[in-house]
Design a protein around this motif. Structure first.
Motif, short mmCIF file in Angstrom:
data_model
loop_
_atom_site.label_atom_id
_atom_site.label_comp_id
_atom_site.label_asym_id
_atom_site.label_seq_id
_atom_site.Cartn_x
_atom_site.Cartn_y
_atom_site.Cartn_z
N ASP A 245 -7.87 7.77 -4.23
CA ASP A 245 -6.50 8.09 -3.83
C ASP A 245 -6.38 8.49 -2.36
O ASP A 245 -5.37 8.20 -1.72
N THR A 246 -7.40 9.15 -1.83
CA THR A 246 -7.30 9.63 -0.45
C THR A 246 -7.20 8.47 0.53
O THR A 246 -6.33 8.45 1.41
N HIS A 248 -6.35 5.44 -0.12
CA HIS A 248 -5.11 4.73 -0.44
C HIS A 248 -3.90 5.43 0.20
O HIS A 248 -3.07 4.80 0.87
N ARG A 249 -3.82 6.74 0.01
CA ARG A 249 -2.69 7.52 0.53
C ARG A 249 -2.65 7.50 2.05
O ARG A 249 -1.57 7.40 2.66
N LEU A 252 -1.20 4.28 3.29
CA LEU A 252 0.24 4.26 3.00
C LEU A 252 1.01 5.12 3.99
O LEU A 252 2.03 4.69 4.56
N TYR A 255 1.14 3.49 7.43
CA TYR A 255 2.05 2.34 7.38
C TYR A 255 3.50 2.80 7.55
O TYR A 255 4.24 2.26 8.38
N TYR A 256 3.92 3.81 6.84
CA TYR A 256 5.30 4.29 6.96
C TYR A 256 5.55 4.90 8.33
O TYR A 256 6.59 4.68 8.95
N THR B 40 -1.90 7.04 -5.44
CA THR B 40 -1.89 7.60 -4.09
C THR B 40 -1.65 9.11 -4.09
O THR B 40 -1.78 9.75 -3.05
N VAL B 121 5.29 4.84 -4.91
CA VAL B 121 4.78 3.83 -3.98
C VAL B 121 3.26 3.84 -3.88
O VAL B 121 2.60 4.87 -4.06
N GLY B 122 2.74 2.65 -3.60
CA GLY B 122 1.31 2.44 -3.42
C GLY B 122 1.11 1.06 -2.82
O GLY B 122 2.05 0.48 -2.26
N ILE B 123 -0.08 0.52 -2.96
CA ILE B 123 -0.41 -0.74 -2.28
C ILE B 123 0.53 -1.87 -2.71
O ILE B 123 0.88 -2.74 -1.90
N SER B 125 3.71 -1.70 -3.49
CA SER B 125 5.00 -1.64 -2.78
C SER B 125 4.83 -2.05 -1.32
O SER B 125 5.74 -2.62 -0.72
N MET B 126 3.64 -1.80 -0.76
CA MET B 126 3.40 -2.26 0.61
C MET B 126 3.42 -3.79 0.67
O MET B 126 4.02 -4.40 1.56
#
Lengths: 458, 458, 458
Positions: A245-246, A248-249, A252, A255-256, B40, B121-123, B125-126
């Motif tokens: 998760d780390t 992955h987060r 994300l 990206y935002y 995430t 959200v996660g991969i 949604s990206m």
């Protein structure tokens, strides 16, 4: 450059001799110290009872490749914006980063993966070495066009060592979290480079002013660098985090944040220009500030909203910096910052460190659950409160600023050594003094190139 | 542009104000609605008993990064072919895609991953947000050079919403399969953009004709875009499929299809020119049609032969479209299609949808075995026959064409609002009205730029 | 080109007809022979009891994508350095590689994955096809600018077949190890191309000498190619190795080797120039020799020191080759090597093969443990000693050199067939005879282009 042609010629030997010396030294040190780790050594890996699928390679190599692309394509081409310095921008990026990878493998290896008398290497040392190269290239951005390659190699020698020490102090001694390097990479690289540029201040730099701008195609080349940095930044911040998760987060959040810094950069760029037109300098650089600003907090429970808000702020601050602060830095503080690294890496890096202080201070067991161990192991083990972690983060920023400023100033003194090959004030931002430039280009230049022109720095 | 300088100046504020307004709105919506999903979020991930290796990130992030590179590098540089519109092509791509990523995270989130009062959200949604940005950039290609950034941001606002609705109708309500988006991305983006361009028809566009062509270096920059799109298209079509054989097969099919469209494009380009010479427009665009045409069927048991044959057909149709259809579209149908998106995305998208109808209709339990569940879950569960699936696929194409055409026409009316900043007919395909362009470029242009020239559209 | 306009026109049909013929033939062969393998076929994959995470796709696809980027972006743009041949460099790379991917899928498929009457394809056939395309593009580098596309397609037809045979002899019959292709790709591609160039020797080539150089921007485009090749080379060498430690170690070794070849290239380039200035030709090419030189030994227990030392040597030899050997090759041996492939692929490839002989000969059970099975299966099974493996490696180099030289000579005779469209001596390195070149470019050229100029080769 001053003096006789003979002296000029002897100075020309500085670059090849330094390359050979440095490569010779690292080769010997590699022979003595560097060994495969348990994931790259055939016997060690097969001695353990591992499934091949569990080799760290498969979890980190794709991110590593993105980081590698950022360092060589991203930084290299971002600096091609100067009209007559494209060969040097991309070429010296290539040289400095290649040397930094080897040298930081050694420095970071001694500090992080040295046991049994040897440094042990694998995918994580590759990522860390590329991160260090990134910091060197940030500093390069401040002095781009005003330094010769022997100076740049010496800067790299010094900066890689200090980068390793700063990182060790923060991550290992202070228990600071900084996966994407808001402090260790961006703040360090920026203030190291700015201090260095301050010491190397050239009062007569306007002699080269006509070359210190872009042309249409050089701006398009620079956009290649920008887009490479922008698209791969999620990999940059997430490459060294805990798995699952780390990682992955972090991707994300980054990206935002970048989407928001892009919108705020376009908005501010149009607002601050007199006539509503956009400035390529802002788009090429400030739009990336969203990646810098979540370098520390990206792995934390920043929330998607936090990422967007941070990116928005970073793009705004960075664009305003290019418009209003850069001229003041030069006129009042005598800091000539070719690429505006203070706006892209300096301020957003500090903001990112402070955001990390805030988010760390707000961390709770409730928000992270058992994942607290991955992000704040010292809090999870009960060795530190969230507030204590926040204070340590803040102290880490302070240490970084001190080490970068002192180190960069020392670096500046080193690079001022009079026998070092450096371009004269009238030949800054000019490829021809280091490169055999193809004919067409020569024809475009008015007047003969005077390689032997006296160096006004002396 | 018409009227007083004061009015012109106030129009210049449209871009920054729209950026700030949109970014402010998405920031608030993110704060209210967007949360990390179970992969995430630190607490949620560790609450479940997952191995980190099973986090979806490791199966989809490399494909995501390739898609991300296609959207920003690929589309951005493909459109740099215009001689005086490179800053706008790559810059507005950057702006529109960054906004589309945020906005489609919200729209698609409400439609696909909204539960417990929040979007998660996660991969995935990206990836989905990048896909939506791709559709917006396809539409951008039709009106490239003829619209101002405030118009483009409004187009994005509308198109992202309609894209989400169309995708929801197809995938969720109709049970249509369209992993690589022959319908949802290419057909939708193309016919939305063409309808919009029809409404914005400029009868006086020949006033800017001298700028509507490439120069040598702009064509080379555009080839960077082409190659990026071409090499990463296997990742594009396979990014959202089921894991395992399906993702693997989709990448393989796309790879073969693209090789065939490349050969047929070279063949046709040389054949249709009078003298056997190749046309860069064809190579830059039609060679990519092989990726579009297997967008729907790539995940199916298309067979390697089917992929090659489809690619061959798509390259042929696309090249012929550039040669013979584009001029007719303008002269007879009043559709000015700057990048020829009808040839690259429109016709190959429709062909791809029809190929999906065919391959879905031919699907058997025998050919897919237990893998039928991954590709056609409704057939596998016995809720639908292969023929019924084929009919649903065909109906999905129909829905897409209707929604895109109606939506694009509405978009055109919206963009015609008289107070919106738009370039006059004589200043289309010109960077200078939106960008501070470096000096060298100015010198090349004959005559002064009249920013206040009356807009003949009014 | 000689003779009547009618004959010239008929020659112009050679390219499209060959494209259609070749594509038609491969399409039929795909229909008859090519099938999904057990990892890409829906029924076969689900029939086996596999976890989706174990699909080979997840272990090799990221590396494949990097290789794919090297072939199309890397090789394509590296050859854009010529001032008037950018369209052809990147365009013909595109065409030849696309055809090579299909054709080598068939050739390699028959030799490596043919059973039950069919060729079975998946990610490994994609990687192998890209490798073969790489060899073709190396050969293309020797004759760049001096051959027409019909000639190049015929060369590809022949070379892909011989590449497959050579690779089969080495890997399958001789049990040679050559994961990154120092022999099968670089040595083979280089000596095939050089032999071919020897047969096609043009004594009057100086008529086009004014076009056989770079301009400022074409050198920057070429650096994009260089950096792509450089950053992704670790993926190239490791893409087809055994999984786990072997793939990890190969990437690591390649990474180190490339850093060292970069430093030695900068050093030597400055040393051998008269005035200490760097030569872009060296930086663009010789810096990559570190990737070539560990193509064979990269998967072995080369040690990090060995990688650095090999890279240093390769960069040195390659730079010296550009400076001193290339002119001699043309003047004494009548080999006109446009891109200097002898320096980048030929000599470093042979060095890499010899390094492989050395490292294989030094392999011990002690050093590899149970990992010996992955790297030297025949030694692990006791069927061969380390010394015997070394001798087989050496013999593999010999076979490669013979097959490449004989094959390239035959290729040269084939390409000399008088009816084949080829540029006249005065129109070499010129895009305009194959491409519709945009107007601006035409204006720059002095004098009219005589497409019908007699071909002095005839």
């Amino acid at each position: 450059m001053a003096g006789s042609p003979r002296r000029a010629t002897s100075r020309r030997l500085q670059l090849p001799l330094l390359c050979l010396l440095f490569q010779g030294a690292t080769t010997i040190l590699f022979a003595i110290f560097v060994r495969y780790n348990h994931e790259t050594d055939a016997a060690l890996w097969h001695w353990g009872n591992h499934s091949n699928a569990n080799n760290e390679f498969y979890f980190r190599y794709p991110s590593f490749q993105d980081v590698h692309a950022m360092v060589f394509m991203g930084f290299g081409f971002l600096m091609v914006f100067l009209q007559r310095y494209g060969f040097s921008s991309v070429g010296f990026t290539f040289l400095l980063a290649a040397f930094a990878l080897q040298w930081s493998t050694l420095v970071q290896g001694f500090l992080h993966s040295f046991y049994g008398g040897h440094i042990h290497v694998g995918i994580e040392s590759m990522i860390n070495a590329d991160f260090c190269a990134g910091a060197v290239l940030i500093s390069f951005g401040a002095i781009l066009g005003k330094t010769g390659p022997p100076q740049l190699l010496l800067m790299t020698l010094l900066e890689v060592a200090l980068f390793g020490i700063n990182e060790f102090v923060l991550l290992n001694l202070l228990g600071v979290r900084d996966a994407g390097g808001s402090m260790t990479i961006h703040t360090f690289g920026a203030y190291f480079g700015l201090s260095l540029s301050r010491v190397l201040y050239r009062p007569q730099l306007e002699k080269s002013k006509h070359r210190q701008s872009s042309i249409y195609h050089s701006d398009l080349f620079a956009m290649i660098g920008t887009i490479f940095l922008w698209i791969f930044w999620p990999s940059f911040n997430s490459a060294p985090t805990s798995l699952g998760d780390t990682q992955h987060r972090t991707a994300l959040n980054t990206y935002y944040s970048l989407t928001a810094s892009t919108l705020s950069t376009f908005a501010l760029s149009a607002l601050v220009s007199g006539d509503g037109r956009l400035d390529m300098v802002h788009i090429q650089n400030a739009a990336l500030a969203g990646g810098v600003v979540v370098g520390t907090s990206g792995e934390m429970m920043l929330t998607p909203f936090g990422a967007v808000a941070a990116g928005f702020l970073a793009g705004t601050v960075s664009t305003l910096g290019y418009k209003f602060l850069t001229p003041i830095l030069e006129s009042k503080f005598k800091i000539q910052d070719t690429c505006g690294i203070h706006n892209l890496h300096g301020m957003p890096g500090v903001l990112g460190a402070l955001l990390g202080v805030l988010v760390a201070g707000l961390s709770t067991h409730d928000a992270y659950g058992d994942g607290l161990e991955s992000v704040f192991p010292l809090i999870a083990k009960g060795q530190r409160s969230a507030t204590s972690q926040a204070i340590h983060q803040l102290f880490g920023l302070f240490v970084t600023l001190v080490l970068a400023t002192v180190g960069g100033s020392l670096g500046g003194l080193l690079l001022k050594l009079p026998f070092l090959d450096a371009p004269p004030d009238s030949q800054c931002y000019e490829d021809r003094i280091y490169w055999e430039v193809p004919g067409e280009y020569e024809n475009e230049v008015q007047g003969p190139l005077s390689v032997e022109e006296p160096d006004t720095r002396a």
